[in-house]
Design a protein around this motif. Structure first.
Motif, PDB file in Angstrom:
ATOM      1  N   ASN A 259       6.156  15.160  24.577  1.00  0.00           N
ATOM      2  CA  ASN A 259       5.672  15.458  23.234  1.00  0.00           C
ATOM      3  C   ASN A 259       5.603  14.127  22.493  1.00  0.00           C
ATOM      4  N   ILE A 260       4.394  13.648  22.266  1.00  0.00           N
ATOM      5  CA  ILE A 260       4.187  12.318  21.695  1.00  0.00           C
ATOM      6  C   ILE A 260       3.648  12.448  20.276  1.00  0.00           C
ATOM      7  N   CYS A 261       4.210  11.676  19.373  1.00  0.00           N
ATOM      8  CA  CYS A 261       3.666  11.599  18.021  1.00  0.00           C
ATOM      9  C   CYS A 261       3.425  10.125  17.702  1.00  0.00           C
ATOM     10  N   TYR A 262       2.151   9.751  17.692  1.00  0.00           N
ATOM     11  CA  TYR A 262       1.780   8.345  17.491  1.00  0.00           C
ATOM     12  C   TYR A 262       1.007   8.203  16.188  1.00  0.00           C
ATOM     13  N   THR A 263       1.433   7.293  15.357  1.00  0.00           N
ATOM     14  CA  THR A 263       0.720   7.032  14.104  1.00  0.00           C
ATOM     15  C   THR A 263       0.438   5.548  13.984  1.00  0.00           C
ATOM     16  N   GLU A 264      -0.709   5.249  13.400  1.00  0.00           N
ATOM     17  CA  GLU A 264      -1.103   3.855  13.195  1.00  0.00           C
ATOM     18  C   GLU A 264      -1.722   3.756  11.810  1.00  0.00           C
ATOM     19  N   ASP A 265      -1.068   3.040  10.933  1.00  0.00           N
ATOM     20  CA  ASP A 265      -1.497   2.984   9.534  1.00  0.00           C
ATOM     21  C   ASP A 265      -1.918   1.576   9.138  1.00  0.00           C
ATOM     22  N   CYS A 266      -2.919   1.508   8.277  1.00  0.00           N
ATOM     23  CA  CYS A 266      -3.364   0.240   7.691  1.00  0.00           C
ATOM     24  C   CYS A 266      -2.809   0.176   6.269  1.00  0.00           C
ATOM     25  N   VAL A 267      -1.809  -0.657   6.049  1.00  0.00           N
ATOM     26  CA  VAL A 267      -1.137  -0.724   4.745  1.00  0.00           C
ATOM     27  C   VAL A 267      -1.854  -1.726   3.854  1.00  0.00           C
ATOM     28  N   LEU A 268      -2.388  -1.226   2.757  1.00  0.00           N
ATOM     29  CA  LEU A 268      -3.098  -2.059   1.787  1.00  0.00           C
ATOM     30  C   LEU A 268      -2.106  -2.725   0.832  1.00  0.00           C
ATOM     31  N   PRO A 269      -2.555  -3.669   0.002  1.00  0.00           N
ATOM     32  CA  PRO A 269      -1.659  -4.268  -0.999  1.00  0.00           C
ATOM     33  C   PRO A 269      -1.055  -3.215  -1.923  1.00  0.00           C
ATOM     34  N   SER A 270       0.102  -3.512  -2.479  1.00  0.00           N
ATOM     35  CA  SER A 270       0.907  -2.537  -3.206  1.00  0.00           C
ATOM     36  C   SER A 270       0.170  -1.881  -4.373  1.00  0.00           C
ATOM     37  N   GLU A 271      -0.695  -2.625  -5.059  1.00  0.00           N
ATOM     38  CA  GLU A 271      -1.331  -2.074  -6.252  1.00  0.00           C
ATOM     39  C   GLU A 271      -2.246  -0.886  -5.941  1.00  0.00           C
ATOM     40  N   TYR A 272      -2.722  -0.787  -4.700  1.00  0.00           N
ATOM     41  CA  TYR A 272      -3.586   0.330  -4.329  1.00  0.00           C
ATOM     42  C   TYR A 272      -2.831   1.663  -4.354  1.00  0.00           C
ATOM     43  N   TYR A 273      -1.505   1.629  -4.217  1.00  0.00           N
ATOM     44  CA  TYR A 273      -0.723   2.857  -4.085  1.00  0.00           C
ATOM     45  C   TYR A 273      -0.043   3.286  -5.382  1.00  0.00           C
ATOM     46  N   THR A 274      -0.324   2.585  -6.474  1.00  0.00           N
ATOM     47  CA  THR A 274       0.395   2.869  -7.721  1.00  0.00           C
ATOM     48  C   THR A 274       0.270   4.328  -8.136  1.00  0.00           C
ATOM     49  N   SER A 275      -0.932   4.868  -8.151  1.00  0.00           N
ATOM     50  CA  SER A 275      -1.151   6.242  -8.621  1.00  0.00           C
ATOM     51  C   SER A 275      -0.454   7.261  -7.725  1.00  0.00           C
ATOM     52  N   LEU A 276      -0.614   7.124  -6.407  1.00  0.00           N
ATOM     53  CA  LEU A 276       0.006   8.074  -5.487  1.00  0.00           C
ATOM     54  C   LEU A 276       1.521   7.958  -5.520  1.00  0.00           C
ATOM     55  N   ARG A 277       2.018   6.728  -5.573  1.00  0.00           N
ATOM     56  CA  ARG A 277       3.465   6.522  -5.617  1.00  0.00           C
ATOM     57  C   ARG A 277       4.070   7.157  -6.867  1.00  0.00           C
ATOM     58  N   ASN A 278       3.464   6.932  -8.019  1.00  0.00           N
ATOM     59  CA  ASN A 278       3.986   7.504  -9.261  1.00  0.00           C
ATOM     60  C   ASN A 278       3.950   9.028  -9.242  1.00  0.00           C
TER      61      ASN A 278
END
Length: 772
Positions: A259-278
């Motif tokens: 049972n394999i769970c593989y994820t690969e994410d492209c992490v953008l600069p921090s300011e891109y996530y402000t709205s979702l993080r808040n």
């Protein structure tokens, strides 16, 4: 159904390409071994294959590889989250390929003495990286470069590079490619017509066997037609031969269920996530909690664990976990009808607490259980009390005394450990205790069972039964010790379960032998000890001194240390040592236990700079090396004498290999590791966790939209829900509040989608053919 067709001892390894990063325990005397182990790890380097090897364990000889399952990196996503049976494939050298080669290819146009137009192919083989180890040591690689077509096979060979997995060749080879065209009539001279469409450059890597046969390391093929009149330079991943892993007998080796769970994410600069993080961080303030972004995430994910892991880490990183756990636990208690089933399911609340304890409780487990676990594993006593499993000559009464001795010792360490319990765990337990008392006001015991169901059943008992998973032991215990730990774990669960020692509870034991064993525990002191311990760990007062009088234990394990003062780097210069890193010091000493499963000598070296000379350390694999480097970077970030520059290579034969400087104590030529957060106990990348949550929302966008439609329908019509199958399993307490949050989530995800698309376009436009 493994071969050979007789009962044997098997284990399984997990490999990145050919580098082993984990191995399971040995399952004895079986043809269909069940491992049932879970490994979670981050991949610190590029790779081509995730492979699983089944071994037949041998005591006197080399372990025999029965077969393997190899999955291409590109195919991992298609298997994610699903159990699959994979047929074992045979293991042969032609299919054991890893590494990459750096080539520069060019077609030059020439005019011959006869006046014909001729093109010359120039192949510059620069270097290779990440070639495999041969018999646990560096190989002696060389390359053959061939121009292959229907009527030709011109081959040339590089020099052999000794003892390296990263050879620097820097050799150029020339091949003539003749065309039909010319400046005079074709009849005036003889040339062989050749179709450039059918030509290809082939580079094969080999290990020089000296007195034995050379070993194939991999190959690449590049069609000449892709070059045209352009110069091209790129990295190419080595590939197995086309028939490298084909065999007429692939169905008789057995099969492996994964049972394999593989994820690969492209992490953008921090300011891109402000709205979702808040939006996520204010979840605990949303009324009702089921209308919050964090709760909706767990609702739309098919497996709650996918949502829980990044969610807990993000909330923990921003100090928002305790109020969120309290809110979802209160919602969980609304559906709990009986006090004796409190927090026994796999709800969002219980999974959040489980994950929190794994993250913040590592040091707590080590200071509490590690000494006694070491004693059990290193000086084992027979403890089997099941009459069916007793071995010949075993005395059940003596075994029961041994088991009682271990159980008493583990229990005593636990109930005395409240001072070491992390404050965050205490705060969570405090909330759970008071919520349980509020939900069942007529049951005086429920406030204790609410805490014991976590700290005993889901924390200490689980750590006892699998110490390797919680880093309490570096290797799997043997089968007899595993059985002893299982029995101890059963006992600890029962002792910690509030009120379980009363006579009325004894009849609930599934095993008769455990019932007989627990008749010796009919003492009030056990119940009182548990009660006092639960009182202590569910207090809101800080249990840890403000100055952290005891150093925080961060990591420990076996690695190889290079002997100081040696003039060459070689296997003989490295000695196996036990390393220990705390918040105050980094130490090593000779190992204190015998390990019969020595790992291969691998190329995962790093250096630690201190007052004398650089300390060169060899980790067992790339995952372990990455974890050590990360921990060392965190703990040294605040060092006042931390260096800004260092030499990334060794000082050998009178000069630094990196910059060729001849003075050993000269300033380094490379900048030291970049700044990292100063939290030495819990290292969490908030942007990465937010990116993972964004990915989960993206994957489940259809569910988000259907849930949004459902909320709109309920809010407008206040009548029977349409298409109940689409959202009947979702919790919608307040359709208006839930709709509002869903709209925010969808808008934020769509904006992030645009940012990711821009990045991918930029990445694809700058990527070179052959570089992937």
């Amino acid at each position: 159904h493994l071969v050979p067709n007789k009962m044997r001892d098997f284990f399984c390894t997990i490999n990145l390409d050919q580098e082993e990063v984990f191995r399971t325990q040995v399952v004895e005397k079986s043809l269909s071994p069940y491992f049932g182990e879970e490994f979670y790890f981050e991949i610190p380097r590029t790779f081509q294959w995730l492979s699983f090897y089944i071994y037949d364990k041998s005591v006197l000889q080399k372990d025999l590889r029965i077969g393997k399952v190899s999955i291409k990196k590109e195919d991992l996503c298609s298997y994610t989250g699903k159990e699959n049976w994979f047929m074992l494939q045979p293991v042969d050298s032609n299919s054991e390929v890893q590494g990459k080669v750096h080539l520069e290819l060019k077609l030059n146009e020439l005019i011959t003495d006869n006046g014909s137009v001729c093109q010359q192919l120039v192949v510059h083989i620069k270097e290779c990286h990440g070639l495999p180890l041969i018999n646990g040591q560096n190989c002696d690689p060389y390359a053959t470069v061939s121009l292959v077509g229907p009527s030709r096979n011109d081959q040339k060979k590089t020099k052999v590079k000794k003892k390296t997995s990263n050879p620097q060749f820097n050799e150029t080879f020339y091949f003539e490619v003749t065309f039909v065209c010319s400046y005079t009539k074709k009849s005036q001279f003889q040339v062989e017509e050749e179709d450039i469409e059918k030509l290809e450059v082939r580079v094969d890597l080999w290990n020089n066997g000296n007195l034995v046969q050379d070993v194939f390391l991999g190959e690449i093929k590049v069609p000449v037609k892709v070059l045209r009149n352009d110069s091209f330079q790129a990295w190419y991943l080595l590939q197995p031969r086309e028939n490298g892993n084909k065999s007429s007998k692939t169905d008789d080796l057995g099969s492996l269920r994964l049972n394999i769970c593989y994820t690969e994410d492209c992490v953008l600069p921090s300011e891109y996530y402000t709205s979702l993080r808040n939006l996520l961080l204010k979840s605990s303030d949303v009324q009702p909690i089921s209308a919050s972004a964090a709760y909706i995430l767990s609702e739309v994910c098919r497996d709650k664990y996918d949502a829980v892991l990044p969610l807990v880490r993000l909330l923990l990183h921003h100090h928002k976990l305790v109020p969120f756990v309290a809110a979802v636990a209160e919602l969980d208690l609304k559906d709990t009808q009986e006090a004796n089933t409190i927090f026994r399911g796999n709800s969002l609340a219980t999974r959040c607490v489980d994950e929190m304890m794994k993250i913040v409780g590592k040091h707590y487990l080590k200071v509490t259980l590690k000494p006694v676990i070491d004693e059990i594993c290193e000086s084992p006593k027979p403890c089997e009390i099941d009459p069916i499993k007793l071995r010949e000559g075993d005395n059940v009464e003596i075994n029961m005394e041994n088991l009682r001795y271990y159980v008493d010792k583990v229990f005593r360490e636990i109930v005395r450990s409240s001072i070491s319990c992390p404050t965050l765990m205490c705060d969570v337990f405090y909330s759970l205790r008071h919520l349980a008392a509020k939900r069942f006001p007529n049951d005086p015991h429920v406030q204790y069972s609410a805490v014991s169901s976590f700290v005993f059943l889901r924390f200490f008992a689980v750590a006892v039964v699998s110490p390797h998973t919680f880093h309490l032991r570096p290797h799997h215990p043997d089968a007899q010790t595993c059985r002893t730990l299982t029995l101890i774990s059963k006992a600890i669960q029962t002792l910690g379960s509030w009120g379980s020692l009363t006579k009325s509870k004894l009849s609930s034991f599934k095993e008769t032998f455990m019932c007989e064993f627990f008749k010796t525990f009919q003492e009030e002191k056990f119940t009182e000890s548990v009660k006092k311990f639960l009182d202590d760990v569910s207090s809101t007062e800080s249990k840890e001194p403000s100055g952290l009088s005891e150093p925080v234990h961060l990591k420990e394990g076996e690695m190889y240390k290079r002997a100081q003062g040696r003039t060459r780097i070689g296997k003989k210069n490295f000695k196996k040592r036990w390393f220990c890193l705390t918040s105050r010091e980094f130490t090593y000493h000779k190992q204190f236990f015998t390990d019969q499963n020595d790992v291969a000598f691998l190329l995962q070296m790093f250096q630690v700079l201190h007052g004398e000379k650089p300390l060169y350390i060899q980790a067992n694999n790339c995952v372990e090396a990455s974890e050590w480097i990360e921990a060392l970077c965190r703990v040294t970030r605040c060092n006042q004498k931390r260096l800004s520059f260092y030499h990334p290579s060794a000082f050998l034969n009178g000069n630094w290999l990196c910059c060729k400087a001849t003075i050993e104590n000269t300033m380094g030529c490379a900048r030291c590791t970049a700044d990292v957060p100063a939290d030495t106990q819990i290292e969490i990348d908030g942007d990465r966790e937010t990116e993972r949550i964004y990915s989960l929302f993206t994957i489940n966008m259809f569910k988000l939209q259907k849930l949004e439609e459902a909320c709109g329908s309920i809010a407008v019509y206040q009548g029977p829900r349409k298409e109940p199958d689409d959202y009947s399993n979702f919790t919608i307490e307040d359709s208006v509040a839930t709709f509002h949050t869903l709209k925010q989530i969808i808008d934020i995800v769509e904006k992030l989608n645009e940012s990711h698309e821009k990045y991918q376009k930029k990445r694809s436009s700058s990527a070179k053919y052959g570089s992937e």
